[in-house]
Each structure stands twice: as structure tokens, then as C-alpha cells.
Enzyme design. Structure first.
Site, short mmCIF file in Angstrom:
data_model
loop_
_atom_site.label_atom_id
_atom_site.label_comp_id
_atom_site.label_asym_id
_atom_site.label_seq_id
_atom_site.Cartn_x
_atom_site.Cartn_y
_atom_site.Cartn_z
N ARG A 129 87.49 18.87 -67.97
CA ARG A 129 88.13 17.86 -67.13
C ARG A 129 88.69 18.46 -65.85
O ARG A 129 89.13 19.61 -65.83
CB ARG A 129 89.26 17.20 -67.91
CG ARG A 129 89.94 16.07 -67.15
CD ARG A 129 91.04 15.44 -67.95
NE ARG A 129 92.27 16.21 -67.78
CZ ARG A 129 93.37 16.00 -68.47
NH1 ARG A 129 93.41 15.07 -69.41
NH2 ARG A 129 94.45 16.71 -68.27
N CYS A 147 91.56 17.07 -62.92
CA CYS A 147 92.52 16.01 -62.60
C CYS A 147 93.11 16.33 -61.23
O CYS A 147 93.61 17.44 -61.02
CB CYS A 147 93.62 15.94 -63.66
SG CYS A 147 94.83 14.63 -63.33
#
Length: 128
Positions: free
Chosen positions: A103, A105
Site C-alpha cells: 500500500r 498512502c
């Protein structure tokens, strides 16, 4: 060869992009905000509640291609306020408890409809 994936179970709009595109065993899911597909309106609540709707939209789109959240290998999360990072993580962790995907972010200055979060995803559907 690519295949455009569409579903009425996730938000749709008139903008020039696909909800998802499958290229071989890889599915590229467009960015989703916290929009309820039944009303075409952003859900009320904090970023935790918004994250739950975003993940539901992503899940429904991956399902339309024959997969599930378990097939997601990477996400990108866009938050308008990194102070919401913990609330997003709590909702995210609940949906990806077993094997969370890779991920990124980042904080962004603004998202469409002034929502607090948007997320895109990449899924591997080779085993689906």
C-alpha cells in the site's frame, strides 16, 4: 487483450474511465470515493465510515471480475487529512486482516465531491 469491467453494484459516472480493466490476470481498479451506488451520494460519517464504503465499492468491482478483496495485491489510498490515518487504518485492517496488500498512502489537497478518502487497487486474478 484487455477487458473493461463494469458493475451496477459500485458507483458509476459519466467520466471517461472504466470502473476496472482486466489485462490478463491483473485487474486495475479505478479510484473510488465513499459513494453509495444506490444513491450516488457520499456516505455520511468520519473517514472510518468512508473507508468502509470505499472498500465495499472496490470489493464489488473486483467481484464483478470474478475475484475478491483477498486477490488485491496493492492499493493506493488518498487522504485529504493525514490526521485521519488511524481511522482509515482501523477500517482497512478490518477488511484485510489475513494478508494485507502492499500500500501507498498520501495526503492530497482535495478529492472529488470534497470527500476525505479515495482508493484504487490492483488485483491478481490468476487463481480466480
Amino acid at each position: 487483450m484487455t477487458e473493461r469491467i463494469t458493475t451496477d453494484d459500485a458507483p458509476r459516472n459519466d467520466n471517461p474511465y472504466s470502473q476496472a480493466v482486466r489485462a490478463g490476470d491483473t485487474l486495475y481498479v479505478s479510484g473510488y470515493g465513499p459513494v453509495d451506488p444506490a444513491t450516488s451520494e457520499a456516505v455520511a460519517g468520519d473517514v472510518g465510515a468512508q473507508t468502509e464504503q470505499v472498500l465495499e465499492n472496490v470489493d464489488r468491482t473486483v467481484a464483478a471480475a470474478g475475484g475478491s478483496l483477498a486477490d488485491i495485491v496493492k492499493t493506493t489510498v488518498y487522504l485529504t487529512d493525514l490526521n485521519d490515518y488511524d481511522a482509515m487504518n482501523d477500517a482497512y485492517r478490518a477488511r484485510f486482516a489475513a494478508t494485507p496488500p502492499a500500500r501507498v498512502c498520501v495526503e492530497v489537497s482535495r478529492l472529488p465531491d470534497d470527500v476525505g478518502i479515495e482508493m484504487d487497487a490492483i488485483a491478481y486474478l490468476g487463481d480466480s
